[in-house]
Design an enzyme around this catalytic site. Structure first.
Site, PDB file in Angstrom:
ATOM      1  CD1 TRP A  63     -22.548  70.160 -20.226  1.00 24.77           C
ATOM      2  CD2 TRP A  63     -22.673  71.937 -18.874  1.00 24.77           C
ATOM      3  NE1 TRP A  63     -22.607  69.700 -18.929  1.00 24.77           N
ATOM      4  CE2 TRP A  63     -22.683  70.768 -18.077  1.00 24.77           C
ATOM      5  CE3 TRP A  63     -22.754  73.165 -18.242  1.00 24.77           C
ATOM      6  CZ2 TRP A  63     -22.762  70.808 -16.678  1.00 24.77           C
ATOM      7  CZ3 TRP A  63     -22.831  73.215 -16.853  1.00 24.77           C
ATOM      8  CH2 TRP A  63     -22.834  72.048 -16.091  1.00 24.77           C
TER       9      TRP A  63
ATOM     10  CG  ASP B  66     -17.698  74.933 -21.915  1.00 23.74           C
ATOM     11  OD1 ASP B  66     -16.647  74.501 -21.392  1.00 23.74           O
ATOM     12  OD2 ASP B  66     -18.826  74.717 -21.439  1.00 23.74           O
TER      13      ASP B  66
ATOM     14  CE  LYS C 153     -16.908  68.696 -16.670  1.00 22.93           C
ATOM     15  NZ  LYS C 153     -17.850  67.727 -16.155  1.00 22.93           N
TER      16      LYS C 153
END
Lengths: 360, 360
Positions: B102, B172, B196
């Site tokens: 990511w 992030d 999430k």
């Protein structure tokens, strides 16, 4: 309480059947012991939802194979900024027809990155009519011409697709998509925010001729490229899965209504009834040129704005909600998208007649 | 069927209480005769939802007043592209720490518009550890340093906020947000995709120091400017209202659990139980450096990949679903976000022990 008739311009009313199915499946979807909201977008179960939704859009609108169907995020407004970045080079001119606040906003976002030519602007007539086709000043070599087939705020709709020659036509159909059949071949791109005729806010439906996607310059970040989204089935990153699922239920509902030809008949009838209730009243007034009155958004004023609050209060009490006009226009606005039952329009027309009788 | 334990990495399991409330309110929200999905984002009823959600985020995370709280669209991945455009000038260097897929993706999106300096990259160790702080090569005058406090795929987490001096830290936190208390003051910006620990996919939560918003260059289209969204309460255009509503229900649920200090205890215990089930088995294996093992995403492998399919089939039959590891890593991955009950982890640990006994 029972369900009311909700004339909100968007987020707007949805078919009750769709909401009931969503409710019934919320905790345990397809006997899986989970909500559709909780499953991976890359799992087989959700992929089936995604593919079915695309197939239904293709069937409903007759989308040819050389057009991609995308499910995106960011609202139509974000596309105002991304369309010029994707469909034109930094030095190209892009044409915009301005017929109201949404097409104007689209041109403003484009100006940040491109040379924008305003083909025509209906501001002088307060956006109550479409500027005559003969007056439009198209740029030679424009990358595309952008317009808004239905202006949600002004209630101004194109009932024909304008002829602009070979330049690709890009249409913000947020408030008219799926309300009637449309010849997709006449467009380079059609796009729409979901929250009027498709589903929950936060989803964008885009239909785009595949060859146009190749135009995207190298400098556009990968995630902002429509071409990459087309290649990855709109799953370059996690899509708004629940909104996509609800949209799919709406498409299924539309098919059960008989498809777009059938829903267009209903929409035309709903609009005619409402305009008749306005014009025939000698009390209410709609300012839009008759040839361009919207089937979806019907603004109207009372003879005296001092009565607006009373009208709204009485209408709300009668189960006819969200009729307040946009702050920039005033008066009333009835948004009568696909999911507004004809009975809602009948009830509104009857209420309007009664109100005029009592207060006229 | 009954609800299962759903270990999906995202979109992920949500608290049952939240889904039940959403179900019960689907057709008739607050006695209004409409769904929350069908009301205007600018109406009083939804504004109250929006404001309450922001207030709850501020309370849960202790967000100082000089930070804006935004509710955006496009997923975290879209922010990968928009953050450099908003927080730096075209000629500025931006620093990226790469500790997995990511943070690597984030740096790739930034490269389209900015000069990216990779501070350090854990690729050589297959992203199973964080490169030693002493090895990081920070740029003098970098606009910010971006990192990913929890790598969802590799299961690598920072349990401390790295000290990078005065450069604004951009994090992030998609897969770790709200899983424990955090000192917001140590960050210039925190952002997270919702799917999430927050709610449905399609919503992004962003917490950003207001002074950083002023950096946005003129060339960024208005709709893509965080500064404009901050000014307009994240309603520059129609926000994803239903996702925002669900997020609000999750925040309320978190407060009922006792807030982040309390949920962090549970999360720590859940993670410890699972790592114990792996390390103590002599059968399963997790490759991540113990100091950086994630509380949220726990990847593990079996001694023989040929048994993976059997493990998954038996686990699914036992009501333990979505345990397949990411395609790039293989093996298994258990995502145990806030909404995964401790009982789910207990059931998984017991199943793992039993499976090892039978197949070991």
């Amino acid at each position: 309480m029972g369900r009311i008739f909700n004339f909100s311009a968007g987020p707007a009313t949805l078919p009750l059947e769709v909401l009931e199915q969503a409710r019934d499946e919320m905790i345990d979807w397809q006997g899986r012991g989970v909500s559709v909201m909780e499953v991976s977008h890359r799992g087989k179960a959700f992929i089936k939802v995604a593919e079915q939704a695309e197939a239904d859009v293709r069937e409903l609108l007759g989308v040819p194979d050389d057009y991609a169907v995308l499910f995106l995020q960011g609202g139509a407004t974000q596309q105002f900024a991304l369309i010029p970045m994707n469909l034109s080079g930094p030095e190209q001119v892009v044409d915009y027809l301005v017929t109201g606040q949404w097409s104007k906003k689209a041109s403003a976002e484009a100006k940040a990155s491109r040379k924008v030519n305003i083909v025509a602007d209906g501001a002088a007539g307060n956006y109550t009519d479409v500027p005559a086709r003969a007056s439009w000043k198209l740029s030679p070599g424009a990358a595309y011409l952008h317009y808004c087939p239905n202006e949600t705020i002004g209630g101004l709709e194109f009932h024909e697709v304008p002829d602009v020659g070979p330049v690709p036509l890009v249409a913000d159909m947020s408030s008219t998509i799926l309300s009637r059949p449309v010849d997709v071949r006449k467009f380079g791109m059609i796009y729409a925010g979901a929250q009027k005729n498709i589903g929950p806010a936060g989803l964008v439906l885009m239909i785009v001729r595949r060859d146009l996607l190749e135009r995207v310059p190298e400098t556009v970040p990968p995630i902002l490229r429509y071409a990459s989204q087309a290649k990855e089935g709109s799953m370059l990153n996690t899509p708004p899965t629940y909104s996509w699922y609800i949209a799919g239920l709406v498409f299924q509902w539309l098919k059960r209504q008989g498809g777009l030809a059938r829903i267009a008949e209903v929409n035309r009838r709903k609009a005619e009834k409402l305009y008749r209730a306005i014009d025939g009243s000698g009390y209410y007034r709609n300012p839009v040129a008759p040839a361009h009155r919207s089937w979806m958004n019907v603004p109207f004023t009372l003879p005296d704005a001092a009565l607006d609050a009373t009208f709204l209060a009485e209408a709300t009490a009668a189960g006819l909600a969200e009729l307040k006009g946009h702050r920039s226009v005033g008066g009333m606005r009835a948004s009568i998208y696909n999911a507004m039952p004809e009975a809602g329009v009948d009830a509104l027309a009857a209420f309007m007649a009664d109100f005029a009788r009592r207060h006229g």
